[in-house]
Write a protein that holds these residues in place. Structure first.
Motif, mmCIF file in Angstrom:
data_model
loop_
_atom_site.group_PDB
_atom_site.id
_atom_site.type_symbol
_atom_site.label_atom_id
_atom_site.label_comp_id
_atom_site.label_asym_id
_atom_site.label_seq_id
_atom_site.Cartn_x
_atom_site.Cartn_y
_atom_site.Cartn_z
ATOM 1 N N GLY A 63 -85.449 -14.945 7.939
ATOM 2 C CA GLY A 63 -84.288 -14.225 7.521
ATOM 3 C C GLY A 63 -82.890 -14.494 7.550
ATOM 4 N N MET A 64 -82.961 -15.534 8.355
ATOM 5 C CA MET A 64 -81.380 -16.388 8.474
ATOM 6 C C MET A 64 -80.991 -17.005 7.375
ATOM 7 N N PHE A 65 -82.016 -17.401 6.586
ATOM 8 C CA PHE A 65 -81.930 -18.121 5.235
ATOM 9 C C PHE A 65 -82.017 -17.437 3.947
ATOM 10 N N LYS A 66 -82.023 -16.131 3.960
ATOM 11 C CA LYS A 66 -82.338 -15.459 2.672
ATOM 12 C C LYS A 66 -81.178 -15.522 1.755
ATOM 13 N N MET A 67 -81.218 -16.038 0.635
ATOM 14 C CA MET A 67 -80.157 -16.143 -0.219
ATOM 15 C C MET A 67 -80.131 -15.120 -1.614
ATOM 16 N N ASP A 68 -81.103 -14.206 -1.408
ATOM 17 C CA ASP A 68 -81.306 -13.424 -2.527
ATOM 18 C C ASP A 68 -80.215 -12.353 -2.644
ATOM 19 N N SER A 69 -79.686 -11.981 -1.786
ATOM 20 C CA SER A 69 -78.408 -11.037 -1.753
ATOM 21 C C SER A 69 -77.434 -11.419 -1.077
ATOM 22 N N ILE A 70 -76.267 -10.481 -0.937
ATOM 23 C CA ILE A 70 -75.173 -10.709 0.049
ATOM 24 C C ILE A 70 -75.455 -10.214 1.187
ATOM 25 N N ARG A 71 -75.129 -11.336 2.345
ATOM 26 C CA ARG A 71 -75.713 -10.951 3.599
ATOM 27 C C ARG A 71 -74.564 -11.556 4.817
#
Length: 64
Positions: free
Chosen positions: A13-21
């Protein structure tokens, strides 16, 4: 005061890049911009993880 960064303990979850986070290895956060954006499920899960992680560390420190 005790500061307990979560590091990379949140997993993939730290590396999800599919949305702004928001959030980082230092802790949970929300990228709010002008305030019109709500927290995502990932941001909320990261905040919950940080609370659980902090509680675990505090329990360890509280043991004699």
């Amino acid at each position: 005061m005790l500061f307990v960064p979560i590091g990379y303990t949140f997993g993939a979850g730290m590396f999800k890049m599919d949305s702004i986070r928001g959030g980082s290895p230092y802790g949970a956060g929300v990228f709010a911009g002008d305030g019109s954006r709500e927290a995502t499920e990932t941001e909320l899960a990261l905040a919950e993880h940080q609370g659980n992680y902090m509680a675990t560390i505090v329990k360890r420190l509280a043991q004699p």
